[in-house]
Write a protein that holds these residues in place. Structure first.
Motif, PDB file in Angstrom:
ATOM      1  N   LEU A  61      14.694   0.767   8.519  1.00 58.52           N
ATOM      2  CA  LEU A  61      14.819  -0.356   7.587  1.00 58.52           C
ATOM      3  C   LEU A  61      14.802   0.105   6.133  1.00 58.52           C
ATOM      4  CD1 LEU A  61      14.662  -3.539   7.423  1.00 58.52           C
ATOM      5  CD2 LEU A  61      12.264  -3.189   6.954  1.00 58.52           C
ATOM      6  N   LEU A  62      15.784  -0.372   5.368  1.00 56.65           N
ATOM      7  CA  LEU A  62      15.767  -0.143   3.922  1.00 56.65           C
ATOM      8  C   LEU A  62      15.350  -1.471   3.295  1.00 56.65           C
ATOM      9  CD1 LEU A  62      18.959   2.075   3.456  1.00 56.65           C
ATOM     10  CD2 LEU A  62      16.622   2.729   3.992  1.00 56.65           C
ATOM     11  N   SER A  63      14.083  -1.539   2.944  1.00 57.06           N
ATOM     12  CA  SER A  63      13.423  -2.799   2.587  1.00 57.06           C
ATOM     13  C   SER A  63      14.181  -3.630   1.564  1.00 57.06           C
ATOM     14  CB  SER A  63      12.031  -2.462   2.049  1.00 57.06           C
ATOM     15  OG  SER A  63      11.503  -3.538   1.356  1.00 57.06           O
TER      16      SER A  63
ATOM     17  N   THR B 265      21.333   9.729  -5.797  1.00 59.93           N
ATOM     18  CA  THR B 265      22.695  10.147  -6.155  1.00 59.93           C
ATOM     19  C   THR B 265      23.770   9.670  -5.172  1.00 59.93           C
ATOM     20  OG1 THR B 265      22.335  12.205  -4.951  1.00 59.93           O
ATOM     21  CG2 THR B 265      21.905  12.256  -7.328  1.00 59.93           C
ATOM     22  N   GLN B 266      23.338   9.167  -3.982  1.00 57.45           N
ATOM     23  CA  GLN B 266      24.337   8.757  -2.972  1.00 57.45           C
ATOM     24  C   GLN B 266      24.004   7.370  -2.422  1.00 57.45           C
ATOM     25  OE1 GLN B 266      23.047  12.377  -0.817  1.00 57.45           O
ATOM     26  NE2 GLN B 266      25.111  12.309   0.050  1.00 57.45           N
ATOM     27  N   PRO B 267      25.007   6.494  -2.238  1.00 59.09           N
ATOM     28  CA  PRO B 267      24.726   5.220  -1.558  1.00 59.09           C
ATOM     29  C   PRO B 267      24.499   5.451  -0.059  1.00 59.09           C
ATOM     30  CG  PRO B 267      27.040   5.333  -2.227  1.00 59.09           C
ATOM     31  CD  PRO B 267      26.421   6.632  -2.635  1.00 59.09           C
ATOM     32  N   ALA B 268      23.707   4.569   0.553  1.00 58.16           N
ATOM     33  CA  ALA B 268      23.405   4.725   1.986  1.00 58.16           C
ATOM     34  C   ALA B 268      24.234   3.736   2.801  1.00 58.16           C
ATOM     35  CB  ALA B 268      21.928   4.462   2.218  1.00 58.16           C
TER      36      ALA B 268
ATOM     37  N   GLU C 145      12.208   9.528   1.393  1.00 62.40           N
ATOM     38  CA  GLU C 145      12.080  10.766   2.192  1.00 62.40           C
ATOM     39  C   GLU C 145      12.860  10.658   3.506  1.00 62.40           C
ATOM     40  OE1 GLU C 145      10.789  13.502   1.173  1.00 62.40           O
ATOM     41  OE2 GLU C 145       9.964  12.678  -0.685  1.00 62.40           O
ATOM     42  N   THR C 146      12.812   9.483   4.137  1.00 64.79           N
ATOM     43  CA  THR C 146      13.519   9.327   5.419  1.00 64.79           C
ATOM     44  C   THR C 146      15.021   9.489   5.213  1.00 64.79           C
ATOM     45  OG1 THR C 146      11.798   7.856   6.196  1.00 64.79           O
ATOM     46  CG2 THR C 146      13.847   7.803   7.421  1.00 64.79           C
ATOM     47  N   CYS C 147      15.565   8.840   4.180  1.00 64.85           N
ATOM     48  CA  CYS C 147      17.009   8.976   3.923  1.00 64.85           C
ATOM     49  C   CYS C 147      17.352  10.430   3.614  1.00 64.85           C
ATOM     50  CB  CYS C 147      17.428   8.071   2.763  1.00 64.85           C
ATOM     51  SG  CYS C 147      17.393   6.345   3.218  1.00 64.85           S
ATOM     52  N   LEU C 148      16.503  11.085   2.854  1.00 64.38           N
ATOM     53  CA  LEU C 148      16.748  12.485   2.488  1.00 64.38           C
ATOM     54  C   LEU C 148      16.810  13.374   3.742  1.00 64.38           C
ATOM     55  CD1 LEU C 148      17.149  13.820  -0.240  1.00 64.38           C
ATOM     56  CD2 LEU C 148      14.725  14.439  -0.267  1.00 64.38           C
ATOM     57  N   ARG C 149      15.924  13.055   4.703  1.00 63.91           N
ATOM     58  CA  ARG C 149      15.887  13.826   5.958  1.00 63.91           C
ATOM     59  C   ARG C 149      17.219  13.722   6.696  1.00 63.91           C
ATOM     60  NH1 ARG C 149      11.864  11.453   9.390  1.00 63.91           N
ATOM     61  NH2 ARG C 149      10.617  11.355   7.526  1.00 63.91           N
TER      62      ARG C 149
ATOM     63  N   ALA D 239       0.856  -1.193   0.000  1.00 59.55           N
ATOM     64  CA  ALA D 239       0.000   0.000   0.000  1.00 59.55           C
ATOM     65  C   ALA D 239       0.886   1.235   0.000  1.00 59.55           C
ATOM     66  CB  ALA D 239      -0.903  -0.002   1.223  1.00 59.55           C
ATOM     67  N   GLN D 240       0.538   2.199  -0.821  1.00 59.75           N
ATOM     68  CA  GLN D 240       1.350   3.432  -0.993  1.00 59.75           C
ATOM     69  C   GLN D 240       2.834   3.072  -1.095  1.00 59.75           C
ATOM     70  OE1 GLN D 240      -0.146   5.385   2.529  1.00 59.75           O
ATOM     71  NE2 GLN D 240      -2.063   4.500   1.792  1.00 59.75           N
ATOM     72  N   GLY D 241       3.118   2.058  -1.873  1.00 60.21           N
ATOM     73  CA  GLY D 241       4.505   1.632  -2.095  1.00 60.21           C
ATOM     74  C   GLY D 241       5.083   0.929  -0.897  1.00 60.21           C
ATOM     75  N   ASP D 242       5.388   1.686   0.160  1.00 55.90           N
ATOM     76  CA  ASP D 242       6.091   1.086   1.303  1.00 55.90           C
ATOM     77  C   ASP D 242       5.425   1.400   2.644  1.00 55.90           C
ATOM     78  OD1 ASP D 242       6.655   3.760   1.363  1.00 55.90           O
ATOM     79  OD2 ASP D 242       8.813   3.561   1.078  1.00 55.90           O
TER      80      ASP D 242
END
Ligand SMILES: Cc1cc2nc3c(=O)[nH]c(=O)nc-3n(C[C@H](O)[C@H](O)[C@H](O)COP(=O)(O)OP(=O)(O)OC[C@H]3O[C@@H](n4cnc5c(N)ncnc54)[C@H](O)[C@@H]3O)c2cc1C
Length: 504
Positions: free
Chosen positions: A234-236, A317-320, A306-310, A115-118
């Protein structure tokens, strides 16, 4: 119902027509693993899928330890459970008018609804919530932590709660109690689980004499965000399904060294490979890289993006930086297929329970389904108790509390009873867990004091069962017993008053 996640709410819906149902949450009403579940819910619903294939995939993931009846029940009742969620308003993602089915590691078909992607868990919880609260007989108490079960002649007669608003202890009597308290991830220093996941249900049940089974099987998710000041988010797995790559600190891909399926190898294999790669390079850094993917594919996961961007990472553009984290408990309070424990009037469902459905490792996206299928079954079974007479709770017997710093406890569990285990490490953990000051039950013990007591007990049970299981299977890895052994194709059982772990 102790717990307001998918399992507790689904059970409440089943029980609501029969009488008064109290649903307790120890924090905000929606603070639960269910709320954070991203990837989706698995069920053989699509035209290309079959219940038998879902069954087979679940059995393979469980590495020889699944209870076949439990698996059959889950996969057979899964499609109806999804229909119910749709009837109750769950808006799963669609392509036009047709439901969209995603794929995750170890599933042989596209069968994951999202639902809503994630934000799948949040949506399921919303629909269950709406349905449950439409019954006037259902009442929710939030910020109310159950600290002990109340007994009467060997049966469960209610529970003792710590009310965070007043700081008082309150006695709640009940004809039956369902443990739907979720997971135990907070026992470990790195976890994807929310703060409420302190294994309380296992602690409550064990002290009341219930059997606890297979707790040594803890799934470690390989890719939790690792940034100073950021949550262990979590990065699914779905990101790796989409093409995300793992790189070591030198920027090199490494999964080919460890498994032919590379990034799509089973979760526990990826977690172990990351640990081995960090040891090999001597650098504690692994990166999840999506920068080669078109931006629109990355943004298909809006909550993650959005969470990573925060926290300063633009995944386009960047690995996490990522690291493994405790994610899911396959074991828990032992129940039959209707949520019954060996203690009269005590039931369990959802992540806290162990029906044997996940065996030694859980197939991705099977746990939300487990919550709704077995939550409903437990609610139905509790109807018998609803007709029984109420019992008078006996006073709680005073017990000793271990005095141990939460951070020390969590680091010890991570280092000694985490991804890689050995007899030396587990024995050391047990020694250090026992070698603490034990203090008498504090009057009006607070939520945190009770949580530490439960985490201490759960860590002890994990270490004890992991030490007894002299093999490697599913999510349980012993460096001193690297092979699977036929004599351990059995469930471990721990019970109060018996220091020895029994295998059945
Ligand atoms: C980040 C993350 C992502 C996940 N993604 C997926 C996924 O995509 N698909 C999938 O199938 N599974 C996923 N899972 C696993 C899944 O979310 C959980 O297994 C499932 O939601 C557990 O549901 P539950 O109802 O058993 O417990 P929870 O949803 O955790 O609810 C527990 C409830 O118990 C209450 N509680 C706990 N202790 C007490 C106490 N002492 N007194 C009173 N109340 C108490 C809490 O307040 C809470 O209300 C994920 C888990 C996490 C953490």
């Amino acid at each position: 119902m102790i717990g307001a996640g998918v399992a507790g709410l689904r059970a409440a819906i089943e029980l609501a027509p029969a009488g008064q149902v109290l649903v307790l949450a120890k924090d905000k009403p929606n603070e639960s693993s269910s709320q954070y579940a991203q990837g989706g819910i698995a069920a053989a619903v699509s035209d290309e899928d079959e219940v038998e294939l879902h069954e087979q995939d679940t059995l393979v993931a469980g590495d020889g330890l699944c209870d076949r009846d439990a698996v059959r029940t889950l996969v057979q009742e899964g499609p109806r459970a999804i229909e119910e969620l749709l009837e109750w308003g769950a808006a799963f993602d669609r392509e036009g008018t047709k439901l969209m089915f995603g794929r995750e590691g170890a599933h042989s078909r596209n069968r994951i609804l999202h639902a809503q992607g994630d934000s799948t868990g949040r949506e399921i919880l919303r629909s269950l919530w709406q349905k449950a609260t439409a019954y006037p007989s259902v009442r929710l108490l939030s910020f109310t932590a159950i600290t002990e079960l109340l007994e009467s002649g060997g049966s469960i007669a209610g529970a003792l709660a710590y009310d965070a608003w007043t700081g008082d202890s309150i006695e709640i009597s009940a004809k039956a109690v369902l443990l739907a308290t979720g997971g135990l991830g907070r026992v470990y220093s790195a976890t994807t689980n929310p703060d409420v996941a302190t294994g309380d249900g296992i602690g409550l049940a064990y002290r009341a004499g219930a059997e606890v089974s297979d707790v040594e099987f803890v799934q470690f998710h390989p890719t939790a965000l690792q940034l100073p000041g950021a949550p262990c988010f979590l990065l699914s797995e779905a990101l790796r399904g989409e093409g995300a790559l793992l790189r070591n600190a030198r920027g090199e891909r490494f999964m080919h060294r460890y498994h032919p399926q590379e990034e799509l190898a089973p979760r526990d294999v990826v977690s172990r490979s990351m640990v081995l790669e960090m040891q090999r390079t001597g650098e504690a850094r692994i990166l999840l890289d999506l920068t080669h993917l078109p931006a629109e594919r990355v943004r298909r996961f809006p909550r993650i993006y959005e969470t990573c961007l925060r926290y300063g990472i633009d995944l386009c553009t960047q690995p996490a930086p990522v690291h493994p984290a405790a994610h899911y408990a396959m074991g828990g309070v032992r129940t039959d297929l209707d949520g019954r424990t060996n203690v009269d009037r005590l039931f369990a469902a959802g992540e806290v329970a162990c029906t044997g459905v996940h065996g030694a490792n859980r197939l991705a996206s099977n746990s939300l389904l487990e919550g709704v299928v077995f939550g409903a079954r437990a609610g139905k079974a509790m109807l018998d108790s609803a007709a029984a007479r109420r019992l008078m709770p006996e006073p709680v017997r005073p017990t000793l509390f271990p005095r141990m710093e939460e951070t020390e406890l969590r680091s010890l569990a991570w280092e000694r009873a985490g991804i890689m285990r050995s007899a030396d490490g587990l024995e050391d953990a047990l020694r250090r867990l026992q070698d603490v000051a034990w203090v008498p039950h504090p009057a009006n013990a607070t939520r945190i004091e009770c949580e530490v007591r439960n985490m201490h007990l759960v860590a002890t049970l994990i270490a004890r069962c992991a030490l007894a299981r002299e093999e490697s299977r599913g999510a349980h890895t012993r460096t001193d017993f690297p092979e699977r052994r036929l004599e351990f194709q059995k469930h471990s059982i721990a019970k109060k008053g018996n220091l020895e772990v029994v295998f059945v």
